[in-house]
Design a protein around this motif. Structure first.
Motif, PDB file in Angstrom:
ATOM      1  N   ALA A  22      51.415  52.616  31.926  1.00 57.67           N
ATOM      2  CA  ALA A  22      51.309  51.189  31.488  1.00 57.67           C
ATOM      3  C   ALA A  22      52.153  50.037  31.888  1.00 57.67           C
ATOM      4  O   ALA A  22      51.751  48.994  32.628  1.00 57.67           O
ATOM      5  CB  ALA A  22      50.950  51.015  30.154  1.00 57.67           C
ATOM      6  N   LEU A  23      53.427  50.465  32.066  1.00 61.59           N
ATOM      7  CA  LEU A  23      54.512  49.389  32.635  1.00 61.59           C
ATOM      8  C   LEU A  23      54.396  49.314  34.127  1.00 61.59           C
ATOM      9  O   LEU A  23      54.304  48.404  34.522  1.00 61.59           O
ATOM     10  CB  LEU A  23      55.819  49.817  32.151  1.00 61.59           C
ATOM     11  CG  LEU A  23      56.203  49.634  30.701  1.00 61.59           C
ATOM     12  CD1 LEU A  23      57.500  50.591  30.463  1.00 61.59           C
ATOM     13  CD2 LEU A  23      56.151  48.432  30.291  1.00 61.59           C
ATOM     14  N   MET A  24      54.147  50.560  34.896  1.00 58.56           N
ATOM     15  CA  MET A  24      53.921  50.338  36.316  1.00 58.56           C
ATOM     16  C   MET A  24      52.614  49.421  36.406  1.00 58.56           C
ATOM     17  O   MET A  24      52.639  48.864  37.494  1.00 58.56           O
ATOM     18  CB  MET A  24      53.788  51.810  36.581  1.00 58.56           C
ATOM     19  CG  MET A  24      55.094  52.441  36.457  1.00 58.56           C
ATOM     20  SD  MET A  24      54.852  54.150  37.434  1.00 58.56           S
ATOM     21  CE  MET A  24      54.641  53.991  38.956  1.00 58.56           C
ATOM     22  N   LEU A  25      51.604  49.911  35.769  1.00 55.69           N
ATOM     23  CA  LEU A  25      50.290  48.947  36.176  1.00 55.69           C
ATOM     24  C   LEU A  25      50.378  47.357  35.887  1.00 55.69           C
ATOM     25  O   LEU A  25      50.204  46.558  36.577  1.00 55.69           O
ATOM     26  CB  LEU A  25      49.247  49.267  35.214  1.00 55.69           C
ATOM     27  CG  LEU A  25      48.492  50.775  35.788  1.00 55.69           C
ATOM     28  CD1 LEU A  25      47.415  51.012  34.797  1.00 55.69           C
ATOM     29  CD2 LEU A  25      47.990  50.801  37.296  1.00 55.69           C
ATOM     30  N   THR A  26      51.396  46.951  34.848  1.00 51.85           N
ATOM     31  CA  THR A  26      51.537  45.755  34.743  1.00 51.85           C
ATOM     32  C   THR A  26      52.587  45.167  35.693  1.00 51.85           C
ATOM     33  O   THR A  26      52.541  43.799  36.075  1.00 51.85           O
ATOM     34  CB  THR A  26      52.059  45.481  33.091  1.00 51.85           C
ATOM     35  OG1 THR A  26      53.183  46.175  32.888  1.00 51.85           O
ATOM     36  CG2 THR A  26      50.826  45.863  31.989  1.00 51.85           C
ATOM     37  N   ALA A  27      53.540  45.887  35.946  1.00 54.86           N
ATOM     38  CA  ALA A  27      54.360  45.254  37.033  1.00 54.86           C
ATOM     39  C   ALA A  27      53.706  45.325  38.435  1.00 54.86           C
ATOM     40  O   ALA A  27      54.098  44.262  38.993  1.00 54.86           O
ATOM     41  CB  ALA A  27      55.614  46.236  37.339  1.00 54.86           C
ATOM     42  N   CYS A  28      52.742  45.740  38.731  1.00 50.05           N
ATOM     43  CA  CYS A  28      52.303  45.680  40.164  1.00 50.05           C
ATOM     44  C   CYS A  28      50.977  44.591  40.186  1.00 50.05           C
ATOM     45  O   CYS A  28      50.403  44.296  41.079  1.00 50.05           O
ATOM     46  CB  CYS A  28      51.681  47.236  40.528  1.00 50.05           C
ATOM     47  SG  CYS A  28      52.729  48.316  40.712  1.00 50.05           S
ATOM     48  N   ALA A  29      50.632  44.180  38.921  1.00 49.43           N
ATOM     49  CA  ALA A  29      49.607  43.245  38.923  1.00 49.43           C
ATOM     50  C   ALA A  29      50.151  41.807  39.288  1.00 49.43           C
ATOM     51  O   ALA A  29      51.169  41.460  39.122  1.00 49.43           O
ATOM     52  CB  ALA A  29      49.272  42.953  37.505  1.00 49.43           C
ATOM     53  N   HIS A  30      49.100  41.310  40.259  1.00 48.25           N
ATOM     54  CA  HIS A  30      49.698  40.040  40.778  1.00 48.25           C
ATOM     55  C   HIS A  30      48.232  39.082  41.047  1.00 48.25           C
ATOM     56  O   HIS A  30      47.069  39.806  40.853  1.00 48.25           O
ATOM     57  CB  HIS A  30      50.303  40.151  42.129  1.00 48.25           C
ATOM     58  CG  HIS A  30      49.360  40.871  43.032  1.00 48.25           C
ATOM     59  ND1 HIS A  30      49.090  42.045  43.226  1.00 48.25           N
ATOM     60  CD2 HIS A  30      48.694  40.194  44.385  1.00 48.25           C
ATOM     61  CE1 HIS A  30      48.192  42.224  44.311  1.00 48.25           C
ATOM     62  NE2 HIS A  30      48.051  41.197  45.012  1.00 48.25           N
ATOM     63  N   ASN A  31      48.276  37.882  41.262  1.00 50.05           N
ATOM     64  CA  ASN A  31      47.251  37.274  41.398  1.00 50.05           C
ATOM     65  C   ASN A  31      46.631  37.470  42.925  1.00 50.05           C
ATOM     66  O   ASN A  31      47.309  37.413  43.633  1.00 50.05           O
ATOM     67  CB  ASN A  31      47.469  35.626  40.886  1.00 50.05           C
ATOM     68  CG  ASN A  31      47.781  35.498  39.790  1.00 50.05           C
ATOM     69  OD1 ASN A  31      47.531  35.934  38.971  1.00 50.05           O
ATOM     70  ND2 ASN A  31      48.537  34.317  39.606  1.00 50.05           N
ATOM     71  N   SER A  32      45.343  37.378  42.795  1.00 47.32           N
ATOM     72  CA  SER A  32      44.748  37.645  44.177  1.00 47.32           C
ATOM     73  C   SER A  32      44.821  36.443  44.902  1.00 47.32           C
ATOM     74  O   SER A  32      44.698  35.122  44.396  1.00 47.32           O
ATOM     75  CB  SER A  32      43.295  38.175  44.047  1.00 47.32           C
ATOM     76  OG  SER A  32      43.272  39.210  43.472  1.00 47.32           O
ATOM     77  N   PRO A  33      44.982  36.300  46.361  1.00 44.67           N
ATOM     78  CA  PRO A  33      44.880  35.041  47.118  1.00 44.67           C
ATOM     79  C   PRO A  33      43.600  34.381  46.909  1.00 44.67           C
ATOM     80  O   PRO A  33      42.643  35.115  46.887  1.00 44.67           O
ATOM     81  CB  PRO A  33      45.201  35.379  48.516  1.00 44.67           C
ATOM     82  CG  PRO A  33      45.086  36.925  48.591  1.00 44.67           C
ATOM     83  CD  PRO A  33      45.152  37.531  47.041  1.00 44.67           C
ATOM     84  N   VAL A  34      43.473  33.225  46.964  1.00 48.15           N
ATOM     85  CA  VAL A  34      42.447  32.549  47.062  1.00 48.15           C
ATOM     86  C   VAL A  34      41.721  32.243  48.346  1.00 48.15           C
ATOM     87  O   VAL A  34      42.337  32.155  49.459  1.00 48.15           O
ATOM     88  CB  VAL A  34      42.525  30.975  46.438  1.00 48.15           C
ATOM     89  CG1 VAL A  34      41.256  30.120  46.467  1.00 48.15           C
ATOM     90  CG2 VAL A  34      43.190  31.046  45.264  1.00 48.15           C
ATOM     91  N   CYS A  35      40.490  32.669  48.302  1.00 48.10           N
ATOM     92  CA  CYS A  35      39.746  32.681  49.784  1.00 48.10           C
ATOM     93  C   CYS A  35      39.538  31.300  50.172  1.00 48.10           C
ATOM     94  O   CYS A  35      39.131  30.589  49.364  1.00 48.10           O
ATOM     95  CB  CYS A  35      38.516  33.379  49.810  1.00 48.10           C
ATOM     96  SG  CYS A  35      38.684  35.360  49.576  1.00 48.10           S
ATOM     97  N   PRO A  36      39.415  30.743  51.569  1.00 49.08           N
ATOM     98  CA  PRO A  36      39.167  29.630  52.016  1.00 49.08           C
ATOM     99  C   PRO A  36      37.813  29.156  51.800  1.00 49.08           C
ATOM    100  O   PRO A  36      36.958  30.358  51.658  1.00 49.08           O
ATOM    101  CB  PRO A  36      39.728  29.790  53.407  1.00 49.08           C
ATOM    102  CG  PRO A  36      39.716  31.040  53.819  1.00 49.08           C
ATOM    103  CD  PRO A  36      40.000  31.861  52.477  1.00 49.08           C
ATOM    104  N   PRO A  37      37.200  28.034  51.494  1.00 52.48           N
ATOM    105  CA  PRO A  37      35.977  27.910  51.093  1.00 52.48           C
ATOM    106  C   PRO A  37      35.002  28.116  52.355  1.00 52.48           C
ATOM    107  O   PRO A  37      33.883  28.548  52.208  1.00 52.48           O
ATOM    108  CB  PRO A  37      35.939  26.350  50.633  1.00 52.48           C
ATOM    109  CG  PRO A  37      37.301  25.820  51.222  1.00 52.48           C
ATOM    110  CD  PRO A  37      38.196  26.846  51.404  1.00 52.48           C
ATOM    111  N   GLU A  38      35.386  27.833  53.284  1.00 50.74           N
ATOM    112  CA  GLU A  38      34.544  28.190  54.736  1.00 50.74           C
ATOM    113  C   GLU A  38      35.516  28.551  55.979  1.00 50.74           C
ATOM    114  O   GLU A  38      36.530  28.328  55.968  1.00 50.74           O
ATOM    115  CB  GLU A  38      33.771  27.167  55.141  1.00 50.74           C
ATOM    116  CG  GLU A  38      34.296  25.901  55.914  1.00 50.74           C
ATOM    117  CD  GLU A  38      33.510  25.056  56.305  1.00 50.74           C
ATOM    118  OE1 GLU A  38      33.267  24.718  57.534  1.00 50.74           O
ATOM    119  OE2 GLU A  38      32.639  24.537  55.372  1.00 50.74           O
ATOM    120  N   SER A  39      34.893  29.350  56.755  1.00 45.21           N
ATOM    121  CA  SER A  39      35.573  30.003  57.935  1.00 45.21           C
ATOM    122  C   SER A  39      35.960  29.006  58.902  1.00 45.21           C
ATOM    123  O   SER A  39      35.197  27.986  59.198  1.00 45.21           O
ATOM    124  CB  SER A  39      35.030  31.273  58.610  1.00 45.21           C
ATOM    125  OG  SER A  39      34.599  32.268  57.674  1.00 45.21           O
TER     126      SER A  39
END
Length: 80
Positions: A22-39
């Motif tokens: 459980a500690l390992m999972l929470t330590a590895c959690a991070h926010n996903s990068p935001v995708c650009p609105p258009e290519s």
């Protein structure tokens, strides 16, 4: 009557073993990068009046690779 003894901590290693994933999972959690609105837009293609190269790209690349290989294999190896 004697007071009862507190229970021994026999389950402590098991608790740590269960807590570790459980500690390992929470330590590895991070926010996903935001995708650009258009290519990004593709560059404009070259005009039709742009002159074509005299030698095709694949032939010039092949010649360059052969030349580089010859230069690398012709050098003397370093001696120990």
């Amino acid at each position: 009557m004697q007071p009862s003894k507190p229970p021994k901590r026999e389950h402590k290693p098991m608790r740590l073993a269960l807590l570790l994933p459980a500690l390992m999972l929470t330590a590895c959690a991070h926010n996903s990068p935001v995708c650009p609105p258009e290519s990004p837009r593709l560059p404009t293609p070259p005009s039709v009046s742009t002159p074509q190269p005299l030698v095709p790209y694949s032939e010039s690349a092949s010649a360059n690779i052969k030349r580089w290989q010859e230069r690398l294999t012709s050098t003397q190896m370093m001696q120990n």
